[in-house]
Design a protein around this motif. Structure first.
Motif, short mmCIF file in Angstrom:
data_model
loop_
_atom_site.label_atom_id
_atom_site.label_comp_id
_atom_site.label_asym_id
_atom_site.label_seq_id
_atom_site.Cartn_x
_atom_site.Cartn_y
_atom_site.Cartn_z
N THR A 117 8.14 -0.68 1.03
CA THR A 117 7.35 0.02 2.05
C THR A 117 6.30 -0.89 2.68
OG1 THR A 117 5.65 0.81 0.48
CG2 THR A 117 7.63 2.16 0.74
N ALA A 118 6.12 -2.10 2.16
CA ALA A 118 5.01 -2.97 2.56
C ALA A 118 5.17 -3.49 3.99
CB ALA A 118 4.89 -4.14 1.59
N TYR A 119 4.07 -3.47 4.73
CA TYR A 119 3.97 -4.12 6.03
C TYR A 119 4.29 -5.61 5.84
CZ TYR A 119 1.66 -5.65 10.39
OH TYR A 119 1.36 -6.20 11.61
N PRO A 120 5.08 -6.23 6.73
CA PRO A 120 5.57 -7.60 6.49
C PRO A 120 4.48 -8.65 6.26
CG PRO A 120 6.82 -6.58 8.26
CD PRO A 120 5.70 -5.63 7.93
N TYR A 121 3.24 -8.40 6.66
CA TYR A 121 2.17 -9.38 6.48
C TYR A 121 1.53 -9.30 5.08
CZ TYR A 121 2.13 -10.66 11.45
OH TYR A 121 2.47 -11.12 12.70
N LEU A 122 1.83 -8.25 4.32
CA LEU A 122 1.15 -8.03 3.04
C LEU A 122 1.76 -8.88 1.93
CD1 LEU A 122 0.59 -4.16 3.08
CD2 LEU A 122 -1.01 -5.99 3.70
N ILE A 123 0.87 -9.32 1.01
CA ILE A 123 1.26 -10.10 -0.16
C ILE A 123 0.98 -9.26 -1.41
CG2 ILE A 123 0.95 -12.22 -1.47
CD1 ILE A 123 2.14 -12.63 1.30
N ASN B 111 14.11 -4.80 7.81
CA ASN B 111 13.41 -3.66 8.40
C ASN B 111 14.00 -2.36 7.86
OD1 ASN B 111 11.75 -2.07 9.96
ND2 ASN B 111 12.97 -2.29 11.82
N LYS B 112 13.65 -2.05 6.64
CA LYS B 112 14.17 -0.84 5.99
C LYS B 112 13.49 0.40 6.58
CE LYS B 112 15.21 -3.15 1.62
NZ LYS B 112 15.03 -3.13 0.14
N PRO B 113 14.16 1.56 6.49
CA PRO B 113 13.56 2.78 7.05
C PRO B 113 12.23 3.14 6.41
CG PRO B 113 15.90 3.11 6.56
CD PRO B 113 15.53 1.78 5.98
N GLN B 114 12.04 2.79 5.14
CA GLN B 114 10.81 3.18 4.47
C GLN B 114 9.66 2.18 4.68
OE1 GLN B 114 13.72 2.35 3.11
NE2 GLN B 114 13.54 1.54 1.03
N ARG B 115 9.92 1.05 5.39
CA ARG B 115 8.90 0.03 5.57
C ARG B 115 8.01 0.34 6.78
NH1 ARG B 115 8.76 -4.67 3.34
NH2 ARG B 115 11.02 -4.72 2.93
N PHE B 116 6.69 0.15 6.62
CA PHE B 116 5.76 0.29 7.74
C PHE B 116 5.95 -0.90 8.68
CE2 PHE B 116 3.74 2.84 4.45
CZ PHE B 116 3.36 3.96 5.16
N SER B 117 6.09 -0.63 9.96
CA SER B 117 6.43 -1.70 10.90
C SER B 117 5.22 -2.24 11.65
CB SER B 117 7.46 -1.19 11.91
OG SER B 117 6.92 -0.12 12.67
N ASP B 118 4.22 -1.40 11.93
CA ASP B 118 3.12 -1.82 12.81
C ASP B 118 1.73 -1.63 12.21
OD1 ASP B 118 5.12 -2.32 14.61
OD2 ASP B 118 4.75 -0.56 15.85
N PHE B 119 1.65 -1.21 10.97
CA PHE B 119 0.33 -0.94 10.40
C PHE B 119 0.25 -1.56 9.02
CE2 PHE B 119 -3.23 1.72 8.90
CZ PHE B 119 -4.04 1.63 10.01
N ILE C 119 6.27 10.96 6.10
CA ILE C 119 5.48 10.44 7.21
C ILE C 119 6.28 9.45 8.05
CG2 ILE C 119 3.21 10.75 6.14
CD1 ILE C 119 3.42 7.83 5.22
N ASN C 120 5.87 9.32 9.32
CA ASN C 120 6.49 8.34 10.20
C ASN C 120 5.95 6.95 9.86
OD1 ASN C 120 7.76 7.05 12.37
ND2 ASN C 120 5.99 7.40 13.69
N ARG C 121 6.83 6.01 9.61
CA ARG C 121 6.39 4.68 9.19
C ARG C 121 6.64 3.62 10.25
NH1 ARG C 121 8.25 4.96 2.80
NH2 ARG C 121 8.01 7.22 2.62
N LYS C 122 7.08 4.06 11.39
CA LYS C 122 7.34 3.11 12.47
C LYS C 122 6.38 3.39 13.63
CE LYS C 122 10.84 1.70 10.07
NZ LYS C 122 10.75 0.42 9.31
N GLY C 123 5.84 2.34 14.20
CA GLY C 123 4.93 2.50 15.32
C GLY C 123 3.53 2.90 14.88
N GLU C 124 2.81 3.56 15.78
CA GLU C 124 1.42 3.93 15.55
C GLU C 124 1.29 4.96 14.43
OE1 GLU C 124 -2.43 5.77 17.97
OE2 GLU C 124 -0.45 5.65 18.91
N ILE C 125 0.24 4.80 13.63
CA ILE C 125 -0.04 5.73 12.53
C ILE C 125 -1.40 6.38 12.79
CG2 ILE C 125 -0.64 5.86 10.08
CD1 ILE C 125 1.45 3.81 9.53
#
Length: 575
Positions: free
Chosen positions: A374-380, A399-407, A442-448
């Motif tokens: 679920t992690a945003y790609p920038y997170l470590i 880009n899995k469905p459960q991954r946050f894309s923009d937040f 919850i919606n995990r793509k786009g604005e949160i």
């Protein structure tokens, strides 16, 4: 024996069409007897004219005349039947409520033994006898007695429902196979019955299993109610103990406050009494001098006047009362000091009382790990899945469905759909973060949008010292600087999400009356590094037992500090 004879005699006088005793009996040329009205109606409907019994065909409609011999025998039979008290065998009884009555019997109607699907009539033992002896009637289909035989007839063709249409899953008659159900998969009801009967056992087993499951659920609910009752009794007992001690402490504080006020009042009254007594003594002395002055002023003895005038004129040794006064005592700060002393006492008492309760709350601690999917790609993430921070660079992740894309956020692996759970998160050294729980859907793509209506229950830090509850609109929170650890507690059934300042043992904020209709997952956002000023990670830490006790004690202490709370207690104690 009389009953057996009666049955045999009655058989001789039954019309094979109406199955009742003859009415105006007539005899055909073939020798068979019928009711005149029955055979006339039969020949009116059925042409050519045929005997219902032997099927002999008559070219011309026979002329029917009353058979006087049989008619007289019928009259005699009816007369004997009316005067015979036991005209039926011992096993024939009047139909009881809920039982199928004989359609032929006059009152009282006997219990039906069989129902005929051809005649659409139910018969008692006596009136059933023709179906057992007459060859034509023997071919009729007899079943156990049932009511509403007309429901077993096709409403369209007025024929018995003898077939089952597998195509339309309905019972039909033979004529239906040539019209509405032509070309359908049709089978006799008997065959369908034999085919479906084994399935009934499986259905019965499934029903019994469902019954058992529901009985077990009832037991489970009853156990839950019992546990709830025990918990309620336990909480009630502890609540009574806590508030009894609280009321006693407040009563003692009030008694001490009133005693101090009364002591000041008594001191003032004593001072006033002393002043008044001294003044009265001086007034007495002055009144004596006044009397002497009056006596001296009327004296004509010059020698005596001159000698006494010097003594009378001399000023008496008395106090100057100009600056002497009795001032009411000052009560400023008396109540405040009493309340402050009460708070100190309550603080000590509540630490002892609340400790046992808080140990039970600690059982709701859960062991969480962060979900990398679920992690945003920038997170470590740390290797143990307990820490997360912004890495400044985007990683190449699917880009899995459960991954946050923009937040810049992540969820825990563990989800909760009932009960209570608690976890601690270290936020030390950060200037910006978000924490809380979120719905799984919850919606995990786009604005949160961090709002309860969008499935988020969170608080946040901005600019190093600005804390808000994301309640829509945001609620500014009063949090002391130096917040290092945040505790999150959720009660799913109660709809409660609470946040605690672990270090200072303070309740930060609570979402109440929440509607959770989905799984909940712990939510974390370390936010961006902001040029290194926010590089510290969010860390999931074990619960500190000492803090938990302190936190609840502090929360109770804040309740006791509220003036309205103390005012109500004082009013209660004085009433």
């Amino acid at each position: 024996m009389a009953a057996v004879g009666r049955v045999r005699s009655e058989d001789q006088f039954l019309c094979s069409i109406c199955l009742d005793v003859f009415t105006d009996p007539v005899t055909t040329s073939c020798g068979h007897n019928f009711c005149k009205s029955c055979i006339s109606e039969h020949w009116r409907v059925n042409v050519p004219y045929q005997c219902p019994m032997c099927k002999e065909v008559f070219n011309l409609k026979p002329q029917l005349k009353i058979n006087t011999f049989i008619s007289e025998m019928v009259v005699q039979f009816r007369h004997e039947a009316q005067h015979e008290p036991n005209i039926y065998s011992s096993d024939q009884q009047a139909a009881k409520p809920g039982e199928v009555p004989c359609d032929v019997c006059t009152e009282p109607k006997l219990k039906a033994l069989k129902s005929c699907l051809v005649c659409l009539t139910s018969y008692c033992q006596t009136h059933l006898e023709p179906h057992r002896t007459v060859p034509a009637l023997k071919r009729h289909q007899l079943i156990h007695p049932v009511e509403n035989l007309e429901d077993r007839m096709c409403r369209k063709h007025d024929k018995p429902l003898e077939l089952f249409c597998k195509t339309d899953h309905t019972c039909i008659c033979h004529h239906c196979t040539y019209s509405d159900h032509k070309g359908h998969d049709v089978t006799p009801l008997k065959d369908e019955h034999e085919e479906q009967k084994p399935k009934l056992k499986k259905t019965e087993a499934e029903i019994q299993q469902m019954i058992q499951e529901r009985r077990l659920k009832i037991q489970e609910i009853q156990r839950s109610v019992k546990l709830s009752e025990n918990a309620a009794d336990r909480e009630t007992a502890e609540g009574v103990e806590v508030f009894t001690a609280l009321i006693e402490s407040v009563q003692r504080g009030l008694d001490q406050l009133l005693e101090k006020i009364q002591e000041k009042q008594r001191s003032t009254e004593k001072q006033a009494e002393d002043f008044i007594k001294e003044l009265e003594q001086e007034i007495c002395e002055l009144e004596k001098r006044s009397t002497e002055v009056k006596q001296l002023s009327g004296s004509e003895d010059h020698l005596h006047f001159v000698q006494r005038f010097t003594c009378v004129k001399a000023a008496p040794s008395m106090k100057t009362w100009t600056k002497v006064s009795v001032r009411p005592p000052s009560y400023e700060g008396t109540v405040e000091r009493a309340v402050s002393e009460l708070e100190d006492k309550l603080r000590e008492d509540m630490k002892k009382v609340v400790k046992a309760e808080l140990k039970r709350v600690q059982q709701y601690e859960v062991d969480l790990t962060l979900d990398p999917d679920t992690a945003y790609p920038y997170l470590i993430l740390s290797d143990d899945g307990k820490q997360v921070h912004d890495g400044d660079e985007k990683r190449n992740l699917p880009n899995k469905p459960q991954r946050f894309s923009d937040f810049c956020c992540i969820l825990a692996k563990q989800s909760f759909s009932s009960g209570r759970f608690y976890f601690d998160v270290q936020v030390k050294g950060k200037t910006k973060w978000d924490l809380g729980v979120a719905r799984e859907s919850i919606n995990r793509k786009g604005e949160i949008r961090l709002r309860p209506q969008f499935g988020y229950w969170t608080i946040r830090l901005r600019n190093g010292n600005e804390y808000d509850a994301c309640a829509g609109p945001p609620v500014r929170l009063s949090v002391k600087s130096g917040l290092q650890k945040v505790g999150v507690f959720v009660d799913y059934e109660e709809g409660l999400v609470s946040f605690y300042d672990v270090g200072s043992s303070v309740l930060i904020y609570s979402f109440i009356g929440c509607c959770f209709n989905d799984k909940l997952l712990p939510y974390f956002s370390p936010c961006t590094n902001a040029g290194g000023t926010n590089s510290a990670p969010l860390i999931i830490t074990p619960v500190d037992t000492d803090f938990t006790v302190k936190s609840r004690v502090k929360a109770l202490e804040r309740s006791f500090r509220r003036p309205a709370f103390l005012e109500k207690l004082v009013i209660y104690l004085l009433s």
